[in-house]
Design a protein around this motif. Structure first.
Motif, PDB file in Angstrom:
ATOM      1  N   GLU A 104       2.792 -10.184   2.547  1.00  0.00           N
ATOM      2  CA  GLU A 104       2.401 -11.278   1.664  1.00  0.00           C
ATOM      3  C   GLU A 104       1.205 -10.886   0.803  1.00  0.00           C
ATOM      4  OE1 GLU A 104       2.403 -14.997  -0.191  1.00  0.00           O
ATOM      5  OE2 GLU A 104       3.921 -13.926   0.991  1.00  0.00           O
ATOM      6  N   GLU A 105       0.234 -10.185   1.422  1.00  0.00           N
ATOM      7  CA  GLU A 105      -0.934  -9.720   0.661  1.00  0.00           C
ATOM      8  C   GLU A 105      -0.517  -8.714  -0.400  1.00  0.00           C
ATOM      9  OE1 GLU A 105      -3.658  -8.201   3.504  1.00  0.00           O
ATOM     10  OE2 GLU A 105      -4.217 -10.183   4.287  1.00  0.00           O
ATOM     11  N   GLU A 106       0.420  -7.831  -0.066  1.00  0.00           N
ATOM     12  CA  GLU A 106       0.882  -6.856  -1.042  1.00  0.00           C
ATOM     13  C   GLU A 106       1.618  -7.558  -2.192  1.00  0.00           C
ATOM     14  OE1 GLU A 106       3.020  -2.519  -1.069  1.00  0.00           O
ATOM     15  OE2 GLU A 106       3.852  -4.030   0.284  1.00  0.00           O
ATOM     16  N   ARG A 107       2.426  -8.574  -1.811  1.00  0.00           N
ATOM     17  CA  ARG A 107       3.133  -9.325  -2.854  1.00  0.00           C
ATOM     18  C   ARG A 107       2.137 -10.026  -3.782  1.00  0.00           C
ATOM     19  NH1 ARG A 107       4.365 -14.113  -4.291  1.00  0.00           N
ATOM     20  NH2 ARG A 107       3.266 -15.067  -2.538  1.00  0.00           N
ATOM     21  N   LYS A 108       1.108 -10.631  -3.190  1.00  0.00           N
ATOM     22  CA  LYS A 108       0.106 -11.319  -3.997  1.00  0.00           C
ATOM     23  C   LYS A 108      -0.672 -10.331  -4.864  1.00  0.00           C
ATOM     24  CE  LYS A 108      -0.605 -15.250  -0.865  1.00  0.00           C
ATOM     25  NZ  LYS A 108      -1.591 -15.949   0.002  1.00  0.00           N
ATOM     26  N   ARG A 109      -0.976  -9.164  -4.293  1.00  0.00           N
ATOM     27  CA  ARG A 109      -1.714  -8.151  -5.057  1.00  0.00           C
ATOM     28  C   ARG A 109      -0.904  -7.700  -6.255  1.00  0.00           C
ATOM     29  NH1 ARG A 109      -1.308  -2.930  -5.395  1.00  0.00           N
ATOM     30  NH2 ARG A 109       0.114  -2.792  -3.626  1.00  0.00           N
ATOM     31  N   LYS A 110       0.375  -7.445  -6.011  1.00  0.00           N
ATOM     32  CA  LYS A 110       1.246  -7.013  -7.110  1.00  0.00           C
ATOM     33  C   LYS A 110       1.379  -8.117  -8.163  1.00  0.00           C
ATOM     34  CE  LYS A 110       3.985  -3.618  -4.577  1.00  0.00           C
ATOM     35  NZ  LYS A 110       5.335  -3.226  -4.124  1.00  0.00           N
ATOM     36  N   GLU A 111       1.433  -9.378  -7.662  1.00  0.00           N
ATOM     37  CA  GLU A 111       1.533 -10.495  -8.616  1.00  0.00           C
ATOM     38  C   GLU A 111       0.259 -10.587  -9.461  1.00  0.00           C
ATOM     39  OE1 GLU A 111       3.095 -13.756 -10.654  1.00  0.00           O
ATOM     40  OE2 GLU A 111       4.031 -12.243  -9.352  1.00  0.00           O
ATOM     41  N   ARG A 112      -0.899 -10.382  -8.820  1.00  0.00           N
ATOM     42  CA  ARG A 112      -2.165 -10.398  -9.564  1.00  0.00           C
ATOM     43  C   ARG A 112      -2.195  -9.260 -10.581  1.00  0.00           C
ATOM     44  NH1 ARG A 112      -4.366 -11.343  -4.397  1.00  0.00           N
ATOM     45  NH2 ARG A 112      -5.035  -9.162  -4.279  1.00  0.00           N
ATOM     46  N   GLU A 113      -1.744  -8.084 -10.138  1.00  0.00           N
ATOM     47  CA  GLU A 113      -1.735  -6.930 -11.042  1.00  0.00           C
ATOM     48  C   GLU A 113      -0.789  -7.170 -12.216  1.00  0.00           C
ATOM     49  OE1 GLU A 113      -0.688  -3.702  -8.521  1.00  0.00           O
ATOM     50  OE2 GLU A 113      -2.735  -3.459  -7.700  1.00  0.00           O
ATOM     51  N   ARG A 114       0.372  -7.803 -11.916  1.00  0.00           N
ATOM     52  CA  ARG A 114       1.311  -8.100 -12.993  1.00  0.00           C
ATOM     53  C   ARG A 114       0.708  -9.081 -13.995  1.00  0.00           C
ATOM     54  NH1 ARG A 114       4.524 -11.914 -14.533  1.00  0.00           N
ATOM     55  NH2 ARG A 114       4.007 -13.238 -12.755  1.00  0.00           N
ATOM     56  N   LYS A 115       0.057 -10.124 -13.506  1.00  0.00           N
ATOM     57  CA  LYS A 115      -0.577 -11.110 -14.387  1.00  0.00           C
ATOM     58  C   LYS A 115      -1.707 -10.490 -15.184  1.00  0.00           C
ATOM     59  CE  LYS A 115       0.537 -15.226 -11.682  1.00  0.00           C
ATOM     60  NZ  LYS A 115      -0.020 -16.383 -10.914  1.00  0.00           N
ATOM     61  N   GLU A 116      -2.426  -9.571 -14.516  1.00  0.00           N
ATOM     62  CA  GLU A 116      -3.539  -8.916 -15.218  1.00  0.00           C
ATOM     63  C   GLU A 116      -2.990  -8.055 -16.346  1.00  0.00           C
ATOM     64  OE1 GLU A 116      -7.385  -7.868 -16.248  1.00  0.00           O
ATOM     65  OE2 GLU A 116      -6.591  -9.483 -14.975  1.00  0.00           O
ATOM     66  N   ARG A 117      -1.891  -7.383 -16.119  1.00  0.00           N
ATOM     67  CA  ARG A 117      -1.298  -6.556 -17.166  1.00  0.00           C
ATOM     68  C   ARG A 117      -0.812  -7.434 -18.328  1.00  0.00           C
ATOM     69  NH1 ARG A 117       0.888  -3.809 -12.688  1.00  0.00           N
ATOM     70  NH2 ARG A 117       2.896  -4.868 -12.948  1.00  0.00           N
ATOM     71  N   GLU A 118      -0.188  -8.571 -17.964  1.00  0.00           N
ATOM     72  CA  GLU A 118       0.283  -9.487 -19.010  1.00  0.00           C
ATOM     73  C   GLU A 118      -0.885 -10.067 -19.816  1.00  0.00           C
ATOM     74  OE1 GLU A 118       2.644 -12.420 -17.100  1.00  0.00           O
ATOM     75  OE2 GLU A 118       4.405 -11.103 -16.828  1.00  0.00           O
ATOM     76  N   ARG A 119      -2.000 -10.394 -19.108  1.00  0.00           N
ATOM     77  CA  ARG A 119      -3.175 -10.931 -19.811  1.00  0.00           C
ATOM     78  C   ARG A 119      -3.735  -9.908 -20.780  1.00  0.00           C
ATOM     79  NH1 ARG A 119      -8.324 -10.544 -19.813  1.00  0.00           N
ATOM     80  NH2 ARG A 119      -8.328  -9.046 -18.091  1.00  0.00           N
TER      81      ARG A 119
END
Length: 429
Positions: free
Chosen positions: A256-271
């Protein structure tokens, strides 16, 4: 106790690899006993010894009984022989008495004849000639003298025959007496042997009874020890399930932490892209977390915790004492007590405690490696050198080899948990 070699394949003559394979399997079978308590091992060994002693005592009793039966049969036969020999002596004595009576009678007859001849000295041939009154009288007198001489010769022959018969009867009596004495001695010796065999039979019977009682007591002890070990094994299974649940929860949280980390990284890339930052080249799709070793130490592979040969591999096997299929949930490495144990990869110490079966054990979480939550466990330690919460590096000493818990000798029981389930450590080393 079942033979340790039961069920193992026989090595083919020649190929060294077959021999090494069988040697490893034999060693692994012996290591199964590491999962038995000292009480059960001792009771099982004592029971095996009692079985051997009882079998030996029963064999000895059977042998002595057979020998005693033969001795009794011989005693009966020899008693009959002795009676027959003594009967022959009796008959020989009676026959000798009869012969001696004949000699006595012949001697008496000759003595009477000699006495008569002495009293009537005119019976001789000279007297017959001198005293004859006519030729007819002379002839008559000579005939009488000849008849007396023949009678005397016959009496002497009979006396000699009687004497010879007495000598023969004496010889026969001596033989009969010697045979009777021989039969008596043999019967006496057999009787002595029979009495000794009866003593040995009593002794062997008592020994069998003693071993039967000892075996019964040892069987009760072994049954209790086996029951205790089965309870302990059931407790180990329960703990294994508890650890499994905890580590599965840990794996779930890490995922779950890895999924959240990847989601944060994805959002950061989109931002950044929306802000005009362009394409981010730092796209990392499998980078681990703060608690784990990730794949920073060698491509996600684990290092051997100790240097030593494998004494028992991971897998199911039939326990020789408990007669139950059990999972050997790790790989055993042979190493002397006190040998340093090194972390298989970087990570965090999450457990450290004593267990009746595993002895002193320590757990290190390595985070997610190749998309899987990996935790390693090190068991039977003599002592620790790392504490719960410590971060350790690959190769760092975390404890020392021992023989605590169910262990018959110094070794390391190394375990790998993959997403909470135990797996063959050799797939990761």
């Amino acid at each position: 106790m079942a033979s340790l070699a039961v069920g193992l394949p026989v090595a083919q003559a020649g190929p060294q690899e077959d021999k090494r394979k069988v040697d490893r399997q034999l060693e692994g079978a012996k290591q199964d006993l590491d999962e038995s308590s000292a009480a059960l091992q001792s009771a099982s060994a004592a029971l095996q010894s009692a079985e051997v002693n009882l079998a030996a005592a029963q064999n000895k009793l059977a042998l002595v009984r057979g020998q005693l039966s033969a001795a009794k049969a011989k005693d009966t036969a020899m008693a009959a022989k002795l009676v027959a020999a003594r009967d022959r002596v009796t008959r020989a004595k009676a026959s000798l008495g009869t012969a001696q009576s004949r000699v006595k009678d012949q001697r008496q007859a000759i003595a009477e004849f000699a006495n008569a001849n002495y009293q009537q000295s005119g019976l001789g041939e000279l007297a017959a000639v001198l005293n004859s009154e006519s030729p007819a009288d002379l002839l008559s007198r000579l005939q009488i003298v000849d008849s007396v001489a023949q009678s005397q010769a016959t009496s002497l022959d009979r006396l000699n025959d009687a004497r010879a018969e007495v000598a023969a009867k004496k010889a026969a009596l001596e033989l009969a007496e010697a045979d009777a004495e021989h039969q008596r001695k043999e019967a006496a010796e057999n009787l002595t042997r029979m009495r000794e065999l009866e003593r040995q039979q009593l002794e062997a019977t008592n020994a069998v009874g003693q071993y039967v009682r000892e075996r019964a007591a040892i069987q009760a002890t072994a049954a209790q020890a086996k029951s205790d070990d089965l309870k302990q094994y059931d407790a180990l299974l329960a703990e294994r399930e508890r650890i499994k649940k905890e580590l599965k929860e840990l794996a779930r949280k890490e995922a779950e932490e890895e999924r959240k980390r990847k989601e944060r990284e994805r959002k950061e890339r989109e931002r950044k892209k929306d802000d005009g930052g362009g394409n981010d080249d730092d796209n990392d799709d499998g980078g681990g977390n703060d608690d784990g070793g990730g794949n920073d130490d060698g491509g996600g592979l684990l290092s051997r915790p100790v240097y030593g040969h494998i004494t028992s591999p991971y897998g199911m096997r039939f326990h020789p004492i408990l007669h139950r299929w059990k999972l050997h949930d790790g790989t055993d490495f042979g190493a002397g007590c006190g040998t340093p144990i090194r972390a298989a990869a970087s990570g965090k110490v999450i457990r450290r405690y004593y267990n009746g079966g595993y002895g002193n054990r320590i757990f290190v979480s390595h985070g997610r490696i190749s998309g899987k939550s990996i935790v390693t466990s090190y068991n039977h330690l003599s002592r620790y050198s790392a504490h719960v919460g410590d971060r350790v590096s690959r190769g760092e000493v975390i404890g020392y080899v021992g023989t605590t818990g169910y262990s018959t000798g110094c070794h390391l029981h190394f375990m790998v948990y993959q997403n909470g389930d135990t797996v063959n450590p050799m797939k990761w080393l």
